[in-house]
Enzyme design. Structure first.
Site, PDB file in Angstrom:
ATOM      1  NE  ARG A 217      58.257 -83.991 -88.532  1.00 54.62           N
ATOM      2  CZ  ARG A 217      57.420 -85.007 -88.726  1.00 54.62           C
ATOM      3  NH1 ARG A 217      56.303 -85.081 -88.034  1.00 54.62           N
ATOM      4  NH2 ARG A 217      57.705 -85.948 -89.600  1.00 54.62           N
ATOM      5  CG  HIS A 218      58.470 -75.564 -83.584  1.00 54.46           C
ATOM      6  ND1 HIS A 218      57.769 -75.163 -82.465  1.00 54.46           N
ATOM      7  CD2 HIS A 218      59.344 -74.567 -83.856  1.00 54.46           C
ATOM      8  CE1 HIS A 218      58.200 -73.972 -82.086  1.00 54.46           C
ATOM      9  NE2 HIS A 218      59.165 -73.587 -82.908  1.00 54.46           N
TER      10      HIS A 218
END
Length: 401
Positions: free
Chosen positions: A234-235
């Site tokens: 994910r970011h």
């Protein structure tokens, strides 16, 4: 074929493993004559595996996956650096070269009489590129370096992976990055030489390339005082932004980077307009603050449909998305064929597929050239350097080459 952007530039590459060879691989594709200096036993990368073995019967003729990746269009010259005549040969080659690139154990070039000061005095127009783990100065200048070690020292290792465990970036990212900086620095120095008439030292450190590649992480730390937590696929800041598992066991890559994207994602893709009314998710910082609950919501939703349906929905909504492919699927990617991203090159074992360079210049095509056999160009290069046939025979007899 039209000339390459670097046609006429002679590069002497005293290189091994991956960092230096990646840099000169870029130069060779653009037309530079790259003379790869190898020990009589060959570059260490030749022995990393023997999967590209073809019909070779002698292990020295094996082409490892790494050597095949990095060596097309180069000339291989074997030189014994423990032999004084071998070192004299290298100095003569350097006196006739435009570029000398060295990535070797710290201090070795100076001990061999191949350091910057020595070769600059011998050839003032020479662009000298030193590619090391930590640079030519500082308390770590004599430390040996490999990709994994640099990933750890530079912060890359602890920024990658999942909360419960860090992970190494799969490809040798610090080698590739340092090689790119080396090629860029060399071409800049060559351009400046057109005005100044003299060469210069290009000092590239793997550690420093990775420090710069930390991107916004240092800025986040300086201005918040907080260390970033690992977030897997994910970011760190943007939610939702990452990989989600569909019902059929395939991953979908999704980027929600703007308020418009967030609205389209909730309303048209996952059909959860209620999320748009939830004050916990009203802004990007709030979605990040409440990421655990929000990510779980999206994971549950994506698990209800097959990947093909999600891909169709994302495309219809005009959101940024992609598939998550393994190597075999990437090599069969719809973009690969039309862009000519796989090219076949000659080698001692016959034609082999390689990945095309990402450099595309409209007036400077990628140049052709084979993957060399170990020492296959030694005599040719020595003749070009002005040695006679008798001298070349003597060098072989003395074990200098």
């Amino acid at each position: 074929m039209a000339e390459g952007a670097l046609t006429g530039i002679k590069v002497l590459a005293f290189e091994q493993a991956a960092a230096g060879p990646f840099g000169t691989h870029l130069l060779a594709d653009m037309g530079a004559e790259v003379i790869k200096i190898e020990a009589p036993t060959g570059d260490v990368v030749r022995t990393w595996d023997n999967v590209v073995h073809g019909n070779a019967t002698d292990p020295k003729d094996y082409l490892s996956s790494g050597y095949t990746w990095l060596s097309r269009r180069k000339k291989s010259v074997t030189v014994n650096t423990r032999n004084p005549t071998g070192l004299e040969i290298l100095r003569r080659l350097a006196s006739q070269a435009d570029v000398f690139l060295v990535n070797a154990a710290p201090g070795l070039p100076d001990r061999l009489g191949l350091g910057w000061e020595t070769l600059h005095e011998l050839n003032p127009r020479l662009v000298y590129c030193s590619l090391t783990g930590y640079g030519m100065t500082g308390p770590y200048k004599d430390m040996k370096a490999y990709d994994l070690l640099i990933q750890g020292e530079s912060g890359i290792l602890l920024s990658n992976g999942y909360p419960e465990a860090p992970a190494k970036v799969g490809v040798p990212i610090s080698d590739i990055a340092a090689g790119m900086y080396a090629a860029l620095g060399i071409t800049m120095a060559l351009y400046q030489r057109e005005r100044s008439g003299v060469g210069q030292l290009v000092d590239v450190a793997m550690f420093e390339t990775m420090l710069e590649w930390l991107g916004y992480f240092p800025q986040h730390y300086w201005h918040s005082g907080a260390l970033l937590q690992r977030v897997g696929m994910r970011h760190h800041f943007v939610v939702p932004y990452g990989v989600y598992l569909a019902r059929d066991g395939k991953y979908i890559n999704v980027v929600v980077a703007s308020p418009r994207d967030w609205e389209m994602m909730c309303r048209d893709v996952v059909e959860r307009p209620d999320l748009l009314q939830d004050p916990k998710y009203a802004t990007s910082p709030l979605r990040r603050e409440n990421r655990v609950e929000l990510e779980k919501t999206f994971e549950d939703v994506f698990a209800t449909r097959d990947s093909v349906e999600w891909l169709a929905r994302l495309k219809k909504a005009d959101l940024p998305f992609g598939e998550v492919r393994d190597v075999d699927e990437v090599l069969a990617h719809p973009q690969v064929g039309p862009r000519g991203l796989i090219r076949e090159v000659d080698s001692p074992l016959g034609p082999l597929p390689t990945i095309e360079t990402a450099l595309r210049l409209s007036e400077s095509p990628v140049q052709e050239g084979p993957i060399p056999s170990l020492g296959g160009n030694t005599d040719e290069v020595l003749r070009d350097a002005g040695y006679t046939e008798d001298e070349i025979k003597r060098f072989h007899a003395e074990g200098a080459v």
